[in-house]
Design an enzyme around this catalytic site. Structure first.
Site, short mmCIF file in Angstrom:
data_model
loop_
_atom_site.label_atom_id
_atom_site.label_comp_id
_atom_site.label_asym_id
_atom_site.label_seq_id
_atom_site.Cartn_x
_atom_site.Cartn_y
_atom_site.Cartn_z
N MET A 230 4.42 103.86 -85.08
CA MET A 230 4.50 104.99 -86.02
C MET A 230 6.03 105.26 -86.48
O MET A 230 7.11 105.12 -85.74
CB MET A 230 4.34 106.13 -85.32
CG MET A 230 4.29 107.38 -86.40
SD MET A 230 3.69 108.91 -85.51
CE MET A 230 3.80 110.03 -86.87
N LEU A 231 6.27 105.19 -87.89
CA LEU A 231 7.76 105.23 -88.33
C LEU A 231 7.66 105.99 -89.65
O LEU A 231 7.02 105.59 -90.60
CB LEU A 231 8.26 103.72 -88.62
CG LEU A 231 9.73 103.72 -89.14
CD1 LEU A 231 10.86 104.31 -88.15
CD2 LEU A 231 9.95 102.41 -89.66
N ILE A 232 8.59 106.86 -89.65
CA ILE A 232 8.81 107.91 -90.71
C ILE A 232 10.28 107.17 -91.02
O ILE A 232 11.17 107.46 -90.25
CB ILE A 232 8.93 109.44 -90.53
CG1 ILE A 232 7.54 109.59 -90.19
CG2 ILE A 232 9.36 109.99 -91.86
CD1 ILE A 232 6.20 109.41 -91.16
N GLY A 238 12.54 114.68 -90.45
CA GLY A 238 13.02 116.03 -89.75
C GLY A 238 12.30 116.97 -91.26
O GLY A 238 12.55 117.95 -91.22
N GLY A 240 8.71 116.86 -91.59
CA GLY A 240 7.32 117.24 -90.92
C GLY A 240 6.35 116.24 -91.22
O GLY A 240 5.33 116.35 -91.12
N GLY A 242 5.94 113.21 -89.96
CA GLY A 242 5.11 112.66 -88.85
C GLY A 242 4.07 113.41 -88.30
O GLY A 242 3.06 113.09 -87.81
N ALA A 243 3.92 114.91 -88.25
CA ALA A 243 2.91 115.97 -87.82
C ALA A 243 1.88 115.75 -88.87
O ALA A 243 0.73 115.62 -88.38
CB ALA A 243 3.52 117.08 -87.86
N GLU A 265 0.25 103.86 -77.49
CA GLU A 265 0.75 102.42 -76.62
C GLU A 265 2.28 102.80 -76.16
O GLU A 265 3.04 102.96 -77.04
CB GLU A 265 0.72 101.18 -77.22
CG GLU A 265 1.13 100.07 -76.68
CD GLU A 265 1.15 98.96 -77.56
OE1 GLU A 265 2.03 97.97 -77.25
OE2 GLU A 265 0.37 98.64 -78.38
#
Length: 408
Positions: A230-232, A238, A240, A242-243, A265
């Site tokens: 997972m990568l933003i 910062g 939001g 990812g959420a 994982e």
């Protein structure tokens, strides 16, 4: 010796920190190429340049990796002010170009004119796959709401394989133990975040981040999706995203009767905090997490309802319970505070009790002097201190989740 020291000093001038030398950009407009404010650097480069994260043989080294914001077509160029030559006996400059070529797919540009020509065609780029979710975030600088979309894609989408080859290169710079996945395995799912923006009256899409999920088989007829990567991307961190991404992925799998639960994982500390927030947000309206039931303690009802309705496993459900019970607890009340502390510590003490059981077994089979060595390693006072420290850190983390939840 003095001569050697002088040579060492001379050679040291040709060492460059690769985290500083690598310059990344997500380019929307031609003027972004010269705008230093659009440049960002890696957090890591050890997987490409070794543990020291150093390239030898150059002064003023710049490794330019510029990506068109949407389809991630790439400009790769190396610049430097000076390079070691044959005057340095038995010393060669690192082959920086070959190292970068190992991780970026072929077909990249090496000159700015070709890159700008591709930028002009960016209007034709559209996100891959199926739209799952649309949301807006207010941008203070722009003074307007920005729209974002999350898509689910797979390798059957035309052009997605090539796009993913370019996208995954960012993992090497921002995930410490990153590795590329086997895209020919059909059990992978891909979830992508894009920003919608306007350029000359047209609507374009910029890549924001992504997640890969592997669908593990669970006997006899279930699957257990496991978040792998997972990568933003840094310019969007910062805010939001990812959420939004994690919640969207959870909701996608929640609707499937064949999914048992959703795991991750080797989750990082930041991922665990993000997951806590998302799962608490999803669970807080379930009846089994009402304040009255929370004060009665962790229950099988919570485990069953969270698993059946939200695909959350028992371990994660327990954390959700502890966070929501903290919200329902008046920590200024001595009895409520004590009850909460003991409830959480009963879970935390598990590993310590395991050590004590192992100690009891040792008593039966170790000689006295060996037993003394083992006892020295198990200081009960130290264990109590560690337990209290772990509890306080946990409560601090839980409060941050609740603060974020209150603002959501």
């Amino acid at each position: 010796m003095a001569g050697l020291t002088a040579m060492e000093k001379k050679l040291a001038e040709y060492k460059c920190n690769t985290n500083e030398a690598i310059q990344l950009k997500l380019v929307r407009f031609p003027e972004d190429l010269e705008d230093e404010n659009t440049t960002f650097n890696p957090e890591y480069s050890h997987q490409v340049f070794g543990d020291d994260e150093v390239a030898f043989g150059y002064k003023g080294l710049k490794i330019l990796l510029y990506y068109i914001a949407g389809n991630l077509s790439t400009l790769f160029r190396i610049e430097y002010t000076s390079k070691v030559n044959e005057k340095f006996d038995c010393v060669e400059a690192d082959d920086v170009e070959s190292k970068i070529r190992e991780i970026i797919p072929p077909g990249f540009c090496t000159n700015t004119d070709d890159f700008v020509s591709l930028l002009e065609k960016e209007v034709n780029f559209k996100p891959f796959g199926m739209l799952l979710h649309t949301y807006s975030i207010h941008n203070e600088e722009a003074g307007e709401d920005i729209t974002y979309q999350i898509y689910k894609a797979d390798m059957t989408c035309p052009g997605f394989r090539e796009y993913h080859e370019r996208l995954q290169t960012f993992l090497m710079w921002f995930i410490e133990t990153a590795s590329f996945i086997d895209v020919d395995d059909e059990r992978w799912n891909y979830f992508l975040v894009f920003e919608k923006y306007n350029k000359d009256g047209a609507t374009l899409f910029a890549t924001v981040g992504y997640m890969t999920v592997y669908n593990y088989y669970v006997y006899p007829d279930k699957t257990r999706p496991r978040v792998s990567q997972m990568l933003i991307l840094p310019p969007f961190q910062g805010e939001g995203h990812g959420a939004q991404l994690l919640e969207t992925v959870h909701r996608y799998y929640m609707s499937s009767p064949t999914v048992l639960d959703i795991t991750a994982e080797d989750p990082s500390e930041n991922y665990v905090k993000l997951r806590d927030f998302v799962l608490v947000k999803l669970c807080q309206d379930l009846l089994c997490f009402s304040p009255v039931k929370l004060m009665q303690g962790f229950s099988q009802e919570m485990v069953t309802e969270a698993q059946q309705k939200l695909k959350i496993n028992k371990q994660h459900t327990r954390r959700v319970y502890e966070i929501l019970r903290l919200r329902a607890t008046n920590m200024g009340d001595a009895e409520q505070s004590r009850s909460y502390r003991l409830d959480v510590k009963r879970r935390l003490i598990g590993p310590y009790k395991k050590k004590q059981r192992e100690l009891a077994k040792m008593r039966r089979c170790l000689r006295p002097e060996e037993m003394t060595n083992q006892l020295n390693q198990i200081d009960l006072n130290l264990q109590r201190e560690q337990l209290e420290e772990t509890f306080q850190q946990l409560v601090s983390d839980y409060r941050r989740v609740l603060e974020r939840l209150a603002q959501a």
